[in-house]
Design an enzyme around this catalytic site. Structure first.
Site, mmCIF file in Angstrom:
data_model
loop_
_atom_site.group_PDB
_atom_site.id
_atom_site.type_symbol
_atom_site.label_atom_id
_atom_site.label_comp_id
_atom_site.label_asym_id
_atom_site.label_seq_id
_atom_site.Cartn_x
_atom_site.Cartn_y
_atom_site.Cartn_z
ATOM 1 N N CYS A 37 0.884 -1.265 0.456
ATOM 2 C CA CYS A 37 -0.045 -0.397 -0.185
ATOM 3 C C CYS A 37 0.959 1.326 0.238
ATOM 4 C CB CYS A 37 -1.088 0.518 1.506
ATOM 5 S SG CYS A 37 -1.819 1.705 1.002
ATOM 6 N N CYS A 42 0.589 3.455 3.372
ATOM 7 C CA CYS A 42 0.670 3.380 5.066
ATOM 8 C C CYS A 42 1.966 2.114 4.865
ATOM 9 C CB CYS A 42 -0.447 2.645 5.298
ATOM 10 S SG CYS A 42 -1.501 1.231 4.945
ATOM 11 N N CYS A 77 -6.815 -1.385 1.574
ATOM 12 C CA CYS A 77 -6.321 -1.892 2.615
ATOM 13 C C CYS A 77 -6.832 -2.063 3.904
ATOM 14 C CB CYS A 77 -5.029 -0.987 2.517
ATOM 15 S SG CYS A 77 -3.898 -1.000 3.493
ATOM 16 N N CYS A 99 -4.880 0.926 6.683
ATOM 17 C CA CYS A 99 -5.500 1.936 6.425
ATOM 18 C C CYS A 99 -6.246 2.438 5.207
ATOM 19 C CB CYS A 99 -4.594 3.258 6.158
ATOM 20 S SG CYS A 99 -4.023 2.497 4.297
ATOM 21 N N CYS A 138 -8.855 -6.761 -9.073
ATOM 22 C CA CYS A 138 -8.415 -5.206 -9.556
ATOM 23 C C CYS A 138 -8.079 -4.217 -9.238
ATOM 24 C CB CYS A 138 -10.214 -5.287 -10.970
ATOM 25 S SG CYS A 138 -9.446 -4.212 -12.674
#
Length: 162
Positions: free
Chosen positions: A78, A81, A127, A130, A150
Site C-alpha cells: 500500500c 501505509c 487496505c 489504513c 482489480c
C-alpha cells in the site's frame, strides 16, 4: 429542439451527480482501521491522484497505471501505509488494463466492503491497515480462487525480490 435536448441532458447529469453523492454518503465507512489520519494529513503524504483514488474512491484510466503490465517478481505494498497487499506470484494478465491478482498476499491484508455506487453492486477492496480504496474484486478470475482483484496502480508501491 436542441435547447430542449440540452436541458434534458443537464437534468440527467445533475441527477446522476446527486445519486453518486447520495450513494457515497450512504456508504460512509463504519469500519475503523489501525492507521487513522485526517484528509489534510493524507493530502500532505499522497499525490493528488493517490489521494483521489485511496481516500475518495476514485480510479485510474485503464492501461495507464505503472504496474498493470509489470512482470517482475516481488511484492505490492500500500503506497499510503506500507502494508504488504499482493505478491507477484498471484498476479495475472486479466486484459482489463489494471493490475489483477487472484488472491491477496495473506488473509487479512485487504478488507472488503459492499460498493453500490454508479447503479451497480460490487465488492470494494480496501487496505486492511489504513482503509484506503484499492479497487474491486470480481468472481471472474483464474483458479484456484476464481477471483480477480482489480487494483489501481496508483495505490501500490512495488518492492522487487532480492
Amino acid at each position: 429542439m436542441l435547447i430542449r435536448i440540452g436541458i434534458v441532458i443537464a437534468i440527467v447529469g445533475l441527477f446522476l451527480l446527486w445519486q453518486r453523492h447520495a450513494n457515497l454518503k450512504a456508504q460512509e465507512r463504519t469500519t475503523t482501521f489501525p492507521v487513522q489520519k485526517s484528509d489534510e494529513e493524507w493530502k500532505k503524504q499522497l499525490s493528488a491522484q493517490q489521494f483521489h483514488i485511496l481516500r475518495q474512491r476514485g480510479t485510474e484510466r485503464a492501461f495507464t497505471g505503472k504496474y498493470y503490465n509489470n512482470h517482475d517478481e516481488g511484492r505490492y505494498l500500500c503506497v499510503a501505509c506500507g502494508q504488504v497487499l499482493f505478491d507477484s506470484q498471484h498476479k495475472f494478465d486479466s486484459g482489463t488494463g489494471w493490475p489483477s491478482f487472484w488472491q491477496p498476499f495473506r488473509l487479512g491484508s485487504v478488507a472488503e466492503e459492499s460498493d453500490t455506487g454508479w447503479g451497480m453492486t460490487r465488492t470494494e477492496v480496501l487496505c486492511a491497515n489504513c482503509g484506503g480504496h484499492l479497487g474491486h474484486v470480481f468472481p471472474d478470475g483464474p483458479a484456484p480462487t476464481n477471483l480477480r482483484y482489480c487494483i489501481n496502480s496508483a495505490c501500490l508501491k512495488f518492492e522487487a525480490s532480492r
